[in-house]
Design an enzyme around this catalytic site. Structure first.
Site, PDB file in Angstrom:
ATOM      1  N   ARG A   1     -24.977 -40.238 -38.335  1.00 46.58           N
ATOM      2  CA  ARG A   1     -23.763 -41.047 -38.550  1.00 46.58           C
ATOM      3  C   ARG A   1     -22.599 -40.125 -38.888  1.00 46.58           C
ATOM      4  NH1 ARG A   1     -23.502 -45.133 -42.947  1.00 46.58           N
ATOM      5  NH2 ARG A   1     -21.831 -46.026 -41.724  1.00 46.58           N
TER       6      ARG A   1
ATOM      7  N   ASP B   1     -18.350 -38.723 -37.822  1.00 50.85           N
ATOM      8  CA  ASP B   1     -17.545 -38.218 -36.711  1.00 50.85           C
ATOM      9  C   ASP B   1     -18.258 -37.056 -36.028  1.00 50.85           C
ATOM     10  OD1 ASP B   1     -15.818 -40.052 -37.715  1.00 50.85           O
ATOM     11  OD2 ASP B   1     -14.249 -38.648 -38.296  1.00 50.85           O
ATOM     12  N   ARG B   2     -18.098 -36.977 -34.741  1.00 53.13           N
ATOM     13  CA  ARG B   2     -18.710 -35.897 -33.970  1.00 53.13           C
ATOM     14  C   ARG B   2     -18.125 -34.554 -34.394  1.00 53.13           C
ATOM     15  NH1 ARG B   2     -17.430 -33.352 -29.129  1.00 53.13           N
ATOM     16  NH2 ARG B   2     -19.189 -32.779 -27.784  1.00 53.13           N
ATOM     17  N   GLY B   3     -18.974 -33.593 -34.679  1.00 48.71           N
ATOM     18  CA  GLY B   3     -18.513 -32.290 -35.116  1.00 48.71           C
ATOM     19  C   GLY B   3     -18.041 -31.428 -33.958  1.00 48.71           C
ATOM     20  N   LEU B   4     -17.050 -30.578 -34.218  1.00 55.32           N
ATOM     21  CA  LEU B   4     -16.540 -29.673 -33.202  1.00 55.32           C
ATOM     22  C   LEU B   4     -17.355 -28.388 -33.127  1.00 55.32           C
ATOM     23  CD1 LEU B   4     -12.685 -29.987 -33.853  1.00 55.32           C
ATOM     24  CD2 LEU B   4     -14.063 -31.189 -32.147  1.00 55.32           C
TER      25      LEU B   4
ATOM     26  N   ASP C   1     -27.445 -27.117 -50.038  1.00 54.15           N
ATOM     27  CA  ASP C   1     -28.325 -26.009 -49.688  1.00 54.15           C
ATOM     28  C   ASP C   1     -28.845 -26.234 -48.273  1.00 54.15           C
ATOM     29  OD1 ASP C   1     -29.865 -23.734 -49.885  1.00 54.15           O
ATOM     30  OD2 ASP C   1     -31.512 -24.716 -50.933  1.00 54.15           O
TER      31      ASP C   1
END
Length: 587
Positions: free
Chosen positions: A317, A319-322, A372
């Site tokens: 879940r 926002d799509r990561g860059l 971690d």
């Protein structure tokens, strides 16, 4: 040839045992210094010890691999030799009380030699290879009830293996007893305290020392942690913690590892599991400083979860990561991150820089605010256990490090972390009071990070998360940097301000009209007055943040923190709230 292979296998096993024993001896020497650091209030020395111990194992494994290669010569890739070496090492280590840690050390050597993809049971130790459980001596000391809780706590404090004198032990016992008695009276079962059982070693971390134990009340067990601090006038009992939630935070996955003198890690993990039944074994091993074995345990937990159910890996879940492809197993609170082949604008970092930042976090004081991340290489999972959408994303966006073939997904490199709720989703979905608390703790997270020389870089809410205990943490490290490496500036010409370098500053909404700034901006420059729009808080949540943490949007606050850090100040950041400190400890 058979006799020659046997001799080579025994030689390799002996070399690995020697390497492991050298590692454990040096590890014990570093760990044993923790008591002296606490008693002498040598906090800088404690930080150096923490970094030295974190770096120790990889160095010893590297040397051991070299010695084994020299021992085996041309047979270094002979799998039959390694199968026998595993048997020989198992026989050498069978009587050790730390057999599971020794087995993980052996596995590290074989994986470096063979670059094994997945797990090879023939030449690696699995959980099933452990010898039958032995009857370990108790890891705790029992203190039967006294006439009063105050007397019982005073006895426990006097028995603590510390040379530092208490500022006022009787006062501390009295104040802690008031807290504990009130808690016990409020429990529905109303069972009185029969005994308190305290782990024999002291748990050290940062500026704190912790007596960890459990309260026996009839058939009930209640966790107990006595948190000690050492001030100018002597040691004090700073807080008493007796709920599973509070003790879980002490052992949380956002904290640096304890320094605890142990002979039997498995027995201590079993004891701690009675206090924290929801805490995974992997996290307990990691918290005790056996992070490599904790990593092995986590992999086994994932494999067990896949074997026992039909969960599939799916996109996480948020926002799509860059920079990362992020996915999870719905029934397991772990996320997995794989670095993308290419980063879309505006990201300007590199794969090596991202990995270096994760390495920095591993060696840094995480202060309860940095997740971690366990780093893995050469893992493999059945392709059928990946959703089609995720499988396609891994193929197209991470193809340099992910191979899908023969019904298997082989991943060259990934990070595994505890799953949390992204902060932007949390404040959107929570009720107003809960969202306000999260926003307030977001500000405290920024303060704690700054106090440990950490600037997140990208302050978007999507890069922060909320734990099951409601604590806000940071987990996106691709733009993380040191506070002391930044140049915190005030916006020129924005109006009378807070006394910045040019005599002018701005309020939280100050700025310029857009486009290129009409003044020079260096690569390390940060304008705190511009952070609020990037954070993305609106309406009442924005007002809540500004009222409590508006000073974070001024250059002066950050420059003050820089000055304190450069002067060598080590700030107290303990794993409990200010209001949980005993009254004498509060300012």
């Amino acid at each position: 040839m058979l006799d020659e292979r046997g001799a080579l296998a025994r030689g390799a096993a002996e070399a690995i045992r020697a390497g492991y024993e050298a590692y454990q001896a040096e590890r014990a020497r570093i760990t044993a210094r923790a008591r002296g650091r606490f008693e002498a209030r040598d906090w800088a020395g404690a930080q150096r010890d923490a970094r030295e111990r974190l770096d120790l194992r990889d160095g010893v494994v590297h040397r051991t691999v070299g010695e084994v290669r020299a021992e085996l010569g041309g047979a270094v890739q002979d799998r039959e030799v390694w199968r026998r070496a595993k048997e020989a090492f198992g026989a050498l280590a069978a009587a050790r009380p730390d057999f599971e840690i020794a087995g993980s050390f052996f596995n590290s050597v074989t994986r470096r030699v063979f670059t094994t993809v997945g797990v090879d049971p023939a030449i690696e130790f699995l959980a099933a290879d452990a010898p039958p459980p032995r009857e370990d001596p108790p890891q705790h000391r029992a203190f039967p009830r006294e006439a009063t809780t105050e007397a019982l706590l005073a006895r426990i404090l006097r028995a603590a293996p510390l040379s530092a004198p208490f500022e006022d032990l009787a006062r501390d016992a009295r104040l802690a007893a008031l807290e504990l008695d009130a808690h016990v009276r409020g429990l529905p079962d109303r069972q009185p305290i029969d005994a308190i059982e305290v782990a024999r070693p002291v748990f050290y971390r940062g500026k704190g020392a912790y007596l960890v134990g459990r309260i026996r009340r009839g058939g009930h067990l209640t966790p107990l942690v006595l948190a000690l601090a050492h001030g100018d006038r002597g040691a004090v009992l700073d807080a008493i913690l007796f709920t599973e939630e509070d003790v879980s935070i002490v052992f949380g996955f956002t904290r640096s590892y304890f320094h605890v003198e142990l002979e039997r890690p498995r027995a201590m993990v079993a004891f701690l599991s009675t206090l924290l039944p929801l805490k995974r074994r992997s996290e307990l091993y990691t918290g005790l400083g056996y992070h490599k074995h904790g990593k092995a345990e986590l992999y086994r937990e994932v494999a067990r979860h896949l074997a026992e159910g039909d969960d599939r890996f799916v996109p996480a879940r948020g926002d799509r990561g860059l920079v990362m492809c992020v996915f999870t197993l719905p029934g397991l609170d772990v996320i997995f991150k794989v670095i993308r082949d290419r980063f879309a604008p505006p990201k300007q970092t590199t794969r090596r820089e991202v990995m270096d930042r994760y390495r920095h976090v591993f060696r840094h004081d995480r202060a309860g605010r940095l997740v971690d991340a366990q780093e893995y290489e050469h893992l493999a999972f059945p392709a059928a256990r990946f959703s089609p959408a995720l499988l396609e994303e891994l193929r197209t966006a991470c193809g340099d490090g992910v191979r899908v073939a023969d019904g298997e997904v082989a991943i060259r490199h990934l990070y595994a972390e505890r799953r949390v709720t992204p902060l932007n989703l949390f404040v959107r979905e929570a009720d107003e009071w809960t969202a306000r608390q999260a926003v307030l703790d977001f500000g405290w997270a920024l303060r704690d990070l700054a106090a440990t020389d950490t600037f997140p870089g990208d302050l978007l809410l999507k890069n922060f998360g909320v734990t099951r205990h409601g604590r806000v943490i940071f987990y996106d490290y691709d733009e993380l940097t040191r506070v002391t490496d930044c140049n915190f500036r005030d916006l020129p010409g924005a109006g009378p301000g807070d006394g910045g370098d040019d005599g002018w500053g701005g309020g939280p909404d100050a700025g310029y009209d857009g486009g290129d700034p009409p003044f020079y901006v260096g690569p390390a420059d940060v304008f705190p007055e511009e952070l609020l729009p990037f954070i993305g808080l609106n309406g009442r949540l924005r007002e809540v943040f500004l009222r409590a943490h508006g000073e974070l949007l001024t250059g002066r606050w950050w420059r003050d923190i820089q000055a304190r850090l450069r002067a060598g100040e080590i700030v107290d950041i303990f794993p409990y709230r200010e209001e949980q400190r005993l009254r004498h400890a509060r300012p």
